[in-house]
Design a protein around this motif. Structure first.
Motif, PDB file in Angstrom:
ATOM      1  N   ASN A 292       0.825  -1.217   0.000  1.00 26.30           N
ATOM      2  CA  ASN A 292       0.000   0.000   0.000  1.00 26.30           C
ATOM      3  C   ASN A 292       0.858   1.266   0.000  1.00 26.30           C
ATOM      4  N   VAL A 293       1.969   1.224  -0.719  1.00 26.82           N
ATOM      5  CA  VAL A 293       2.818   2.402  -0.888  1.00 26.82           C
ATOM      6  C   VAL A 293       2.353   3.146  -2.135  1.00 26.82           C
ATOM      7  N   LEU A 294       2.087   4.440  -2.004  1.00 26.95           N
ATOM      8  CA  LEU A 294       1.618   5.238  -3.131  1.00 26.95           C
ATOM      9  C   LEU A 294       2.671   5.282  -4.237  1.00 26.95           C
ATOM     10  N   ALA A 295       2.228   5.220  -5.473  1.00 27.62           N
ATOM     11  CA  ALA A 295       3.146   5.339  -6.603  1.00 27.62           C
ATOM     12  C   ALA A 295       3.675   6.772  -6.672  1.00 27.62           C
ATOM     13  N   PRO A 296       4.891   6.948  -7.167  1.00 23.86           N
ATOM     14  CA  PRO A 296       5.410   8.324  -7.293  1.00 23.86           C
ATOM     15  C   PRO A 296       4.601   9.119  -8.305  1.00 23.86           C
ATOM     16  N   ASP A 297       4.559  10.433  -8.122  1.00 28.28           N
ATOM     17  CA  ASP A 297       3.899  11.282  -9.108  1.00 28.28           C
ATOM     18  C   ASP A 297       4.675  11.283 -10.419  1.00 28.28           C
ATOM     19  N   GLN A 298       5.979  11.148 -10.326  1.00 32.26           N
ATOM     20  CA  GLN A 298       6.812  11.079 -11.520  1.00 32.26           C
ATOM     21  C   GLN A 298       7.979  10.145 -11.243  1.00 32.26           C
ATOM     22  N   LEU A 299       8.205   9.230 -12.181  1.00 29.57           N
ATOM     23  CA  LEU A 299       9.300   8.272 -12.058  1.00 29.57           C
ATOM     24  C   LEU A 299      10.359   8.588 -13.108  1.00 29.57           C
ATOM     25  N   THR A 300      11.601   8.656 -12.658  1.00 25.61           N
ATOM     26  CA  THR A 300      12.699   8.913 -13.591  1.00 25.61           C
ATOM     27  C   THR A 300      13.624   7.702 -13.613  1.00 25.61           C
ATOM     28  N   ARG A 491      -0.295  -4.677   6.499  1.00 26.25           N
ATOM     29  CA  ARG A 491      -0.725  -3.818   7.606  1.00 26.25           C
ATOM     30  C   ARG A 491       0.181  -4.004   8.821  1.00 26.25           C
ATOM     31  N   SER A 492       0.502  -5.251   9.175  1.00 31.15           N
ATOM     32  CA  SER A 492       1.320  -5.475  10.372  1.00 31.15           C
ATOM     33  C   SER A 492       2.732  -4.935  10.180  1.00 31.15           C
ATOM     34  N   LEU A 493       3.261  -5.024   8.957  1.00 31.47           N
ATOM     35  CA  LEU A 493       4.574  -4.430   8.694  1.00 31.47           C
ATOM     36  C   LEU A 493       4.527  -2.920   8.882  1.00 31.47           C
ATOM     37  N   ARG A 605     -14.899   6.972  13.919  1.00 30.84           N
ATOM     38  CA  ARG A 605     -14.611   7.649  12.647  1.00 30.84           C
ATOM     39  C   ARG A 605     -13.291   8.422  12.716  1.00 30.84           C
ATOM     40  N   TRP A 606     -13.022   9.037  13.863  1.00 34.60           N
ATOM     41  CA  TRP A 606     -11.761   9.791  13.968  1.00 34.60           C
ATOM     42  C   TRP A 606     -10.567   8.844  13.950  1.00 34.60           C
ATOM     43  N   VAL A 607     -10.644   7.749  14.704  1.00 31.42           N
ATOM     44  CA  VAL A 607      -9.552   6.766  14.697  1.00 31.42           C
ATOM     45  C   VAL A 607      -9.380   6.203  13.294  1.00 31.42           C
ATOM     46  N   THR A 608     -10.499   5.948  12.619  1.00 33.53           N
ATOM     47  CA  THR A 608     -10.438   5.448  11.237  1.00 33.53           C
ATOM     48  C   THR A 608      -9.700   6.425  10.337  1.00 33.53           C
ATOM     49  N   ARG A 609      -9.986   7.691  10.502  1.00 25.94           N
ATOM     50  CA  ARG A 609      -9.331   8.703   9.658  1.00 25.94           C
ATOM     51  C   ARG A 609      -7.813   8.716   9.885  1.00 25.94           C
ATOM     52  N   ILE A 610      -7.372   8.634  11.125  1.00 25.24           N
ATOM     53  CA  ILE A 610      -5.939   8.671  11.406  1.00 25.24           C
ATOM     54  C   ILE A 610      -5.245   7.446  10.832  1.00 25.24           C
ATOM     55  N   PHE A 614      -2.391   7.103   7.804  1.00 31.53           N
ATOM     56  CA  PHE A 614      -1.144   6.343   7.957  1.00 31.53           C
ATOM     57  C   PHE A 614      -0.988   5.243   6.913  1.00 31.53           C
ATOM     58  N   GLY A 615      -2.011   5.034   6.093  1.00 30.33           N
ATOM     59  CA  GLY A 615      -1.914   4.018   5.035  1.00 30.33           C
ATOM     60  C   GLY A 615      -2.189   2.611   5.511  1.00 30.33           C
ATOM     61  N   LEU A 616      -2.897   2.467   6.640  1.00 31.54           N
ATOM     62  CA  LEU A 616      -3.154   1.133   7.177  1.00 31.54           C
ATOM     63  C   LEU A 616      -4.347   0.445   6.516  1.00 31.54           C
ATOM     64  N   ASP A 617      -4.999   1.120   5.603  1.00 31.03           N
ATOM     65  CA  ASP A 617      -6.140   0.518   4.905  1.00 31.03           C
ATOM     66  C   ASP A 617      -6.016   0.780   3.413  1.00 31.03           C
ATOM     67  N   PRO A 618      -5.707  -0.253   2.625  1.00 30.94           N
ATOM     68  CA  PRO A 618      -5.581  -0.041   1.175  1.00 30.94           C
ATOM     69  C   PRO A 618      -6.887   0.396   0.520  1.00 30.94           C
ATOM     70  N   GLU A 619      -7.999   0.160   1.209  1.00 33.70           N
ATOM     71  CA  GLU A 619      -9.306   0.567   0.681  1.00 33.70           C
ATOM     72  C   GLU A 619      -9.800   1.845   1.354  1.00 33.70           C
ATOM     73  N   GLY A 620      -8.937   2.477   2.123  1.00 32.02           N
ATOM     74  CA  GLY A 620      -9.346   3.674   2.853  1.00 32.02           C
ATOM     75  C   GLY A 620      -9.753   4.809   1.935  1.00 32.02           C
TER      76      GLY A 620
END
Length: 847
Positions: A292-300, A491-493, A605-610, A614-620
């Motif tokens: 669940n790491v975001l792709a770069p905006d630009q790859l060189t 998620r655990s990582l 909902r607030w805990v969910t948002r945090i 943090f990227g703990l939910d790929p479907e967030g």
């Protein structure tokens, strides 16, 4: 902003949810023992009316936490260049630590602080490692093709080449072995020569500890070489078929074939290298997506920027900070750079004169004598040797140096000044220090020195037994392997990395793994119960419940947690503090009864948002303000039409069984009335769940017909929970207050908790068995002892010479009369034995 002689005013406009941010002052703090020789880092300055978060970032450039102000005049855009991977093998857990930590900070900048982050990352698709590995793999594939056979048999020619490769390998990597060592004598020779070389020195002080680390690393390398040679020796003694033979001898054939034929590869044959790098770049980004790491905006990619790299080097030379050598290479002139008033090695000044790090920065193919003016100078452009890829340049055919690629690509894509530059901590020197020097040499003009990057952030390493993960040491595990085994999830990582400061190294220990499981399990339970309440709550969302004292206390705790989280994230992204805050808040909510639904949902909902930030939910989805929880909390879709009815039936059986007088007719009637909202016939994926439901319903009806007692009904319910559903990865969590069981998927915390209970139960049973065994042995010993006639019990001992008419000793072996106190003890023993013997005689007579 004043940058070493040039004034450049940055204006800022307010960011959403931001607070007032004061003008920054010059950071005059000393950053090294020789800081007077270095120009200070000049922090950016915000306009007096600017609105920015009070964010501080730990900056490797100053080794302190500095106020963050972006270069963007509007104060909205943040430019970020991240050093990406060298793509020649699969990424390992050390890479996961780097790129997941980077992703966490990026998400916080974007989704919490509201910056628009322009994230640029490179992949190094050509360098010494890729050249060597690509060439070797090409030569091995050609060798296999040339020696292929229809029956996959190992020919004499293949065997001869492999034996030559074996001799080449051990002469280079295991030089202490006799030159006459053959595959047949290898094991004995290796055992004799290297047995004692794996012992580290005693760790008496820091110097000894450092020496011990060096010895450990050397031993790991040695062990890897010994293992490679052993595998090859076994194959050479029993070749078998070609696929198995090549699998065992590949690591000795690769360097051997390269030594023979590597120089024959044409310099314009870039394909053999790009095929390798393209393959592993693709696999790297598959791994990043799995994490669940975001792709770069630009790859060189380096190979796509060779002309700009050449132009970049040309300008450095024209500015007087680089020089070409007769062999066609170009080097950076550190001496001229420093004479012009610049500072070299600002990130890690203590490593400036470290020859080992300098050599490592030049690459594995750059060993040997060079024509550079000083050993500390580093390559901007390398003249290609025979067998290496090359591109045209004013200095002849060659290829980019390692460090120049990032300077040129980042400058090409972002420009003169970068807000944030990131990478692993091992890149500080020489890579990032060299990048800094090159870029400032490129952008600066006489009287105008430019600071190329304002904030350097470096991620700590992940270690195994105190050592950084390394492909050369073979002490690593790939991301793919870890995720496929199931010991760790994406998620655990990420939780593991969030629990520790991003700039610190992580040693994966049992305690850390337990902390990860505990934290994730606590959040799973919290979200599951919140979702269950949401599903059972009234559909009339306009109904407002009256808030009690407990609600008010928890809402106050929520406000406090929000403020604490903001403080922690402003403190250089202190996620470890945030994780504690979230855990404490959940603990507090679990301790409170009779909360209103609105309070529970607001908190969830607030805990969910945090955790989504943090990227703990790929479907967030941060745009969905009503979302509660993270993905993976529900049971599989094919299970739902069958497991929920099974759980309802079980709840009914348990309720009636606990009611005192069991109504078996009602139980049977309820079992008959269970309906299944599923397709007929049952689809394949749903069959295991359907079988469990049907069997449970059949068993319930059978027990009801038999008028079975309560304990049998409850045992059947426990069997459904603990065996049949558990084996399907589903758990029914029984609750108090007549609430229905909570249907949930198994998670690691449940599995480990059950394993601990079973282990404790096993230990208890073992202890009981051992106690019973000891007691049985004691009873047996007493029975045997009871057979002894008290008249004879002391006469068989060598301790005594004379006895009275009852057999009690009167004179000991030394001829001394037994003392009164001693005789008293002997009489007690005699009386006890007589009683036991008399009882035994009675049992014998009865028998």
């Amino acid at each position: 902003m004043r940058l070493l002689g040039i004034c450049n005013i940055i204006t800022c406009t307010p960011l959403s949810r931001a607070v007032s941010f004061p003008l920054l002052k010059l950071n005059a703090r000393s950053v090294a023992s020789d800081s007077r020789k270095q120009p200070p880092w000049i922090p950016p300055q915000a306009r007096p009316d600017a609105q920015l978060p009070r964010l501080k970032i730990y900056n490797s450039l100053t080794r302190s936490k500095d106020d963050f102000v972006p270069v963007d005049p509007m104060g909205e855009v943040v430019t970020w260049y991240a050093c990406g991977p060298t793509v020649y093998e699969d990424a390992h857990l050390g890479h996961a630590k780097n790129y997941v930590s980077t992703d966490i900070i990026r998400r916080i900048m974007k989704d919490y602080f509201g910056f628009r982050v322009k994230f640029v990352m490179n992949t190094t698709d050509i360098d010494d490692k890729i050249i060597l590995q690509g060439r070797q793999q090409y030569l091995l594939a050609r060798f296999k093709q040339e020696h292929a056979s229809e029956d996959d048999s190992v020919s004499d020619s293949v065997l001869a080449e492999a034996k030559a490769a074996f001799r080449h390998y051990i002469s280079k990597n295991l030089p202490s072995l006799p030159s006459s060592t053959s595959p047949e004598t290898y094991s004995e020779a290796a055992e004799k020569v290297y047995k004692e070389k794996a012992k580290p020195p005693p760790l008496a002080d820091a110097a000894a500890a450092k020496e011990g680390e060096a010895v450990t690393i050397a031993n790991l390398l040695l062990s890897a070489h010994i293992g490679t040679a052993r595998s090859a020796a076994e194959a050479l003694q029993a070749p078998g078929k070609l696929p198995e033979f090549f699998a065992k001898t590949e690591d000795i054939l690769l360097p051997y074939l390269d030594a023979l034929h590597g120089a024959e590869i044409e310099s314009n044959n870039h394909k053999i290298y790009l095929e390798l790098s393209e393959k592993f770049e693709r696999r790297f980004f598959e791994d990043m997506e799995a994490l669940n790491v975001l792709a770069p905006d630009q790859l060189t990619r380096v190979t796509e920027y060779v002309p700009p790299i050449v132009r970049f080097v040309e300008k450095i030379v024209a500015n007087g900070f680089g020089y070409a050598t007769p062999d066609g290479s170009v080097y950076f002139d550190i001496d001229s750079f420093e004479k012009a008033g610049h500072s070299y090695s600002r990130l890690q000044p203590w490593s400036k004169n470290d020859p080992a790090l300098q050599a490592d920065g030049e690459g594995s193919l750059s060993k040997g004598k060079s024509m550079k003016r000083s050993e500390s100078h580093f390559a901007l452009w390398k003249a290609s040797k025979a067998g290496e890829p090359a591109w045209p340049s004013p200095w002849g055919h060659g290829r980019p140096g390692w460090h120049i690629e990032c300077s040129a690509m980042a400058s090409e894509v972002i420009g003169k000044t970068i807000d944030i530059h990131s990478g692993g901590v091992d890149l500080r020197f020489p890579h990032h220090d060299n990048e800094l020097a090159q870029s400032e040499a490129y952008w600066s003009t006489p009287g105008c020195q430019v600071q190329w990057t304002n904030y350097f952030i470096h991620m700590g390493h992940l270690s195994i037994r105190g050592l950084k993960m390394s492909k050369s040491l073979k002490n690593y595990t790939t991301i793919r392997t870890v995720l496929s085994k199931g010991d760790w999830s994406a998620r655990s990582l990420r939780i593991c990395f969030l629990l520790m400061p991003w700039q610190d190294g992580i040693e994966v220990t049992d305690d850390l793994m337990k902390a990860v499981v505990s934290w994730e399990g606590k959040l799973n339970n919290f979200f599951l119960k919140s979702l269950d309440l949401w599903q059972r709550s009234s559909p009339d969302t306009t109904t407002i419940q009256e808030l009690g004292i407990a609600d008010q206390q928890l809402l106050s705790a929520l406000d406090k947690a929000k403020a604490q989280v903001n403080t922690a994230l402003c403190d250089s992204f202190n996620t470890s503090a945030v994780m504690r805050i979230l855990s404490d808040l959940v603990t507090e909510s679990n301790s409170v009864d009779k909360l209103s639904d609105q309070t529970v949902f607001l908190l969830a909902r607030w805990v969910t948002r945090i955790v989504t930030i943090f990227g703990l939910d790929p479907e967030g989805d941060l745009s969905n303000l009503d979302r509660i929880g993270w993905s993976g909390l529900g049971i599989p879709t094919p299970a739902k039409p069958y497991i929920y009815p099974a759980s309802q039936l079980r709840d009914k059986v348990r309720t009636l069984a606990f009611s005192g007088s069991v109504d078996h007719t009602a139980i049977a009637k309820f079992a008959d009335g269970i309906t299944i909202a599923a397709s007929t016939p049952v689809v394949e994926s749903s069959k295991p769940y359907d079988q469990v439901l049907q069997q449970f319903r059949t068993d319930v009806k059978a027990l009801a017909a038999q008028q079975a007692p309560t304990k049998d009904l409850l045992a059947l319910c426990d069997q459904l929970r603990d065996v049949h559903l558990w084996n399907l990865g589903i758990y029914l969590e029984d609750r108090n207050n007549s609430q229905p069981a909570l249907v949930r998927p198994l998670d690691k915390s449940l599995v480990e908790a059950r394993a601990e209970r079973e282990s404790a139960s096993t230990a208890k049973a073992r202890a009981k068995l051992e106690r019973e065994t000891r007691e049985a042995e004691r009873e047996k010993e007493l029975r045997e002892r009871a057979k002894i006639d008290p008249l004879l019990m002391f006469r068989t001992s060598d301790e005594y010479l004379e006895w009275d008419e009852s057999g009690i000793p009167t004179v000991d072996a030394a001829g001394n009369v037994v003392t009164k106190s001693k005789r008293k003890k002997l009489v007690k023993e005699w009386e006890k034995q007589k009683k036991m013997h008399d009882e035994w005689l009675v049992t014998q007579q009865a028998a």
